[in-house]
Design a protein around this motif. Structure first.
Motif, short mmCIF file in Angstrom:
data_model
loop_
_atom_site.label_atom_id
_atom_site.label_comp_id
_atom_site.label_asym_id
_atom_site.label_seq_id
_atom_site.Cartn_x
_atom_site.Cartn_y
_atom_site.Cartn_z
N LYS A 19 16.44 -8.41 4.29
CA LYS A 19 16.65 -8.96 5.63
C LYS A 19 16.98 -7.88 6.65
N GLU A 20 17.64 -6.82 6.23
CA GLU A 20 17.99 -5.72 7.14
C GLU A 20 18.15 -4.44 6.35
N LEU A 21 18.09 -3.31 7.05
CA LEU A 21 18.22 -2.02 6.38
C LEU A 21 19.58 -1.90 5.71
N PRO A 22 19.61 -1.35 4.51
CA PRO A 22 20.90 -1.19 3.81
C PRO A 22 21.70 -0.01 4.38
N LYS A 23 22.96 0.01 4.07
CA LYS A 23 23.81 1.14 4.44
C LYS A 23 23.56 2.28 3.46
N SER A 80 12.70 -16.45 22.40
CA SER A 80 13.78 -15.68 21.79
C SER A 80 13.95 -15.94 20.31
N SER A 81 13.08 -16.76 19.73
CA SER A 81 13.21 -17.11 18.30
C SER A 81 13.01 -15.88 17.43
N ASN A 82 13.80 -15.80 16.38
CA ASN A 82 13.60 -14.75 15.38
C ASN A 82 12.93 -15.33 14.15
N PHE A 83 12.68 -14.49 13.16
CA PHE A 83 11.94 -14.90 11.97
C PHE A 83 12.60 -16.09 11.29
N THR A 84 13.93 -16.03 11.15
CA THR A 84 14.64 -17.07 10.39
C THR A 84 14.65 -18.42 11.11
N GLU A 85 14.36 -18.44 12.41
CA GLU A 85 14.33 -19.70 13.15
C GLU A 85 12.95 -20.35 13.13
N VAL A 111 13.12 -17.90 5.55
CA VAL A 111 13.19 -16.49 5.15
C VAL A 111 13.54 -16.33 3.68
N ASP A 112 14.39 -17.18 3.15
CA ASP A 112 14.77 -17.04 1.73
C ASP A 112 13.58 -17.32 0.82
N TRP A 113 12.81 -18.33 1.16
CA TRP A 113 11.60 -18.62 0.39
C TRP A 113 10.60 -17.47 0.51
N PHE A 114 10.47 -16.93 1.70
CA PHE A 114 9.56 -15.81 1.96
C PHE A 114 9.89 -14.63 1.05
N ILE A 115 11.16 -14.31 0.94
CA ILE A 115 11.59 -13.16 0.13
C ILE A 115 11.42 -13.44 -1.36
N ILE A 128 0.83 -1.21 0.00
CA ILE A 128 0.00 0.00 0.00
C ILE A 128 0.87 1.25 0.00
N LEU A 129 1.98 1.20 0.75
CA LEU A 129 2.87 2.36 0.88
C LEU A 129 3.95 2.40 -0.19
N ASN A 130 3.95 1.40 -1.07
CA ASN A 130 4.99 1.30 -2.12
C ASN A 130 6.38 1.35 -1.51
N ALA A 131 6.54 0.61 -0.41
CA ALA A 131 7.80 0.63 0.34
C ALA A 131 8.46 -0.74 0.32
N THR A 132 9.75 -0.74 0.61
CA THR A 132 10.49 -1.99 0.80
C THR A 132 10.26 -2.47 2.23
N LEU A 133 9.93 -3.73 2.38
CA LEU A 133 9.67 -4.29 3.70
C LEU A 133 10.93 -4.95 4.25
N VAL A 134 11.30 -4.59 5.46
CA VAL A 134 12.36 -5.30 6.17
C VAL A 134 11.72 -6.49 6.86
N VAL A 135 12.38 -7.66 6.81
CA VAL A 135 11.81 -8.87 7.41
C VAL A 135 11.32 -8.56 8.82
N PRO A 136 10.05 -8.82 9.12
CA PRO A 136 9.46 -8.45 10.42
C PRO A 136 10.18 -9.05 11.61
N LYS A 137 10.13 -8.32 12.72
CA LYS A 137 10.68 -8.80 13.98
C LYS A 137 9.58 -9.51 14.76
N LEU A 138 9.94 -10.65 15.33
CA LEU A 138 8.96 -11.39 16.12
C LEU A 138 8.97 -10.89 17.57
N ASP A 139 7.82 -11.01 18.20
CA ASP A 139 7.67 -10.57 19.59
C ASP A 139 8.45 -11.51 20.51
#
Length: 540
Positions: free
Chosen positions: A175-179, A151-156, A160-164, A132-143
């Motif tokens: 996967k993370e914000l670029p420099k 303590s599990s993160n998204f990739t666990e 994640v590769d299939w998701f992308i 909707i925002l025409n934005a790049t999505l950074v892989v979401p952080k899990l609660d």
């Protein structure tokens, strides 16, 4: 003359009294014989056509095994016309690709909330929000901070590769914000959008900040997207939820192994997966208030002063409380499932332990769980992480022939929608409000009256009823002389008259609590320890 008459009257009275004594004695003897016969004979409710109940325990009545079910109904395990409907979520030719619409300086970050299934809804909606925002999505952080402390993160949890890659044509995901110029972006602007925020809501609230700061992080992201969207966005939701979100290989492999072992334990190769609400513990604490329960509830209130508990009987009457294991078992027997059916129980620790589960086991002796199907060594990589254990239950419930739940929580909703999408697999979600009065008067009705009820398909919001993503095969129009809407409803309907269970609750029925998680904004931190600290608005 008078004395003679008096003596005659006395003799008559004496003889009459003697006759009365004989009659009285005979009557007493008959009553004793009847009492003896009634004692030796089985009680009326022990008749095999109706469930019988034993002694009253502090957690409820124990049911004896019923010799009914199994052959009362046809098509218990599926619908004959479900094969004419299938999930369809491919993008149309008019849906622009991500390469055409994504702006290079817009990055959306998402922090999800709750347990596994609530986070799953957040991840699904996050992709659509980025679109909707025409934005790049950074892989979401899990609660990692709520009750579950996982303590599990998204990739666990997810691949994640299939998701992308699988969503690359719809939304650009990284996967993370670029420099930027060799330096990281400044701290993102953190904000929260309202529940069920519409596309216009995102454009009015989030887009201006995104244009200014370039990076925005949306927090507590669960159910933050409107239920009704245009078809293109709804189908994108389905592509995310049903195709892009795959569990990691170790989780999926273990889940598949549990399903395989379930099927090895039975001859019919059919099994039911039953999801019991974690909140059943507090319900039973409130309903069976012994000394132990009073002390436990008192300790909870001292440590968590914001806990609000209303009248549990009133909440049950309004259909806002989950069924007990015994009530679920009676419902399944009324539907026609026999005692030889194997059940996989997906739930945490049940309050009262074996005593609480005893009535369900009497009705269905073949009960399994991941702990009984797998060894402690096999479960070791998952057992310390609540989300990974929940993922195993999710896989088995999804792979079952019939899925039954006693609540309207996030897992129930997500599985209901998923099972509809993948072939209209049988899903049973009880109408607790209607069942309450039925169970209340069950001791005074026959089994036939208890079972003679109506079953109807339910309705629900998008995650539980993804109707824009359900298509109809062409041959259905020729073979089934009904409207498309009626055919679709019939595909998910159990064809018997038993209203004690519906595919899903009707829209007009009361909405139960969010059984997986509740926001606790502005509230004191809940106490550490058992599960009861999940919500400050507990009804049952």
């Amino acid at each position: 003359m008078a004395p003679h008459r008096r003596r005659h009257q006395v003799r008559c009275l004496i003889s009459g009294a003697s006759a009365g004594s004989v009659i009285f004695a005979a009557a007493v003897l008959i009553l004793l014989l009847l009492a003896l016969l009634s004692f030796l004979a089985p009680p009326l409710l022990d008749h095999p056509s109706f469930p019988s109940y034993g002694h009253q325990s502090r957690v409820g009545r124990h049911s004896l095994i019923l010799n009914v079910g199994g052959s009362l109904l046809q098509d218990l395990w599926g619908s004959k016309i479900s094969k004419y409907f299938y999930g369809c979520s491919n993008a149309s030719s008019k849906f622009p690709t991500a390469q055409d619409v994504t702006h290079s300086k817009r990055f959306l970050m998402i922090a999800t909330s709750g347990g596994l299934n609530q986070q799953r809804t957040g991840i699904t909606d996050a992709v659509v929000a980025a679109r909707i925002l025409n934005a790049t999505l950074v892989v979401p952080k899990l609660d990692q901070k709520s009750f579950w402390k996982d303590s599990s993160n998204f990739t666990e949890i997810f691949d994640v590769d299939w998701f992308i890659s699988s969503l690359s044509k719809d939304v650009k995901i990284i996967k993370e914000l670029p420099k930027r110029g060799g330096k990281a972006f400044a701290s993102p602007q953190t904000m929260r959008v309202p529940r069920k925020c519409t596309p216009r809501c995102y454009q009015n609230r989030v887009l201006p900040v995104l244009l200014k700061r370039h990076v925005v992080q949306l927090t507590k992201f669960d159910y933050r997207l409107a239920n009704k969207l245009d078809t293109g966005l709804q189908k994108l939701r389905c592509r995310v939820n049903y195709h892009a979100l795959k569990f990691t290989h170790p989780i999926q492999a273990m889940g598949d192994l549990l399903i395989e072992r379930m099927r090895m334990r039975m001859r019919s190769h059919h099994f039911i997966a039953l999801h019991l609400s974690r909140y059943a513990r507090l319900l039973w604490m409130l309903l069976w208030r012994g000394e132990k329960e009073r002390k436990e509830l008192g300790a909870i209130r001292k440590r968590w002063k914001t806990l609000h508990i209303t009248n549990p009987e009133k909440e049950r009457r309004h259909g806002k409380c989950p069924l007990t294991p015994e009530e679920v078992g009676l419902m399944l027997r009324a539907l026609g499932f026999g005692r030889d059916v194997h059940l996989y129980v997906a739930s945490g620790e049940v309050y009262g332990g074996e005593e609480t589960l005893a009535p369900l086991k009497a009705l269905f002796p073949n009960i399994h769980s991941k702990e009984t199907l797998a060894s402690a060594e096999e479960l070791a990589p998952f057992s310390r992480f609540s989300s990974r254990m929940a993922a195993l239950d999710f896989i088995v419930c999804d792979g079952s022939d019939v899925f039954v739940t006693n609540n309207n929580g996030n897992m129930a909703r997500m599985l209901a929608g998923r099972r509809r999408y993948f072939g209209h697999k049988r899903t049973i979600r009880p109408n607790a409000k209607k069942l309450y009065s039925l169970f209340l008067g069950r001791a005074n009705m026959t089994w036939e009256a208890f079972a003679a009820r109506e079953v109807r398909p339910g309705r629900g919001e998008f995650h539980e009823n993804p109707s824009p993503c359900i298509c109809e095969a062409p041959e259905a129009q020729l073979l089934l002389p009904h409207s498309p809407q009626k055919r679709r409803r019939e595909a998910g309907k159990i064809k018997v008259e038993i209203p004690i269970a519906v595919a899903e609750p009707a829209e007009e029925e009361p909405e139960p609590l969010n059984l997986d998680y509740e926001e606790m904004e502005g509230q004191a931190a809940p106490p550490t320890g058992p599960w009861w600290r999940r919500t400050t608005r507990m009804s049952c």
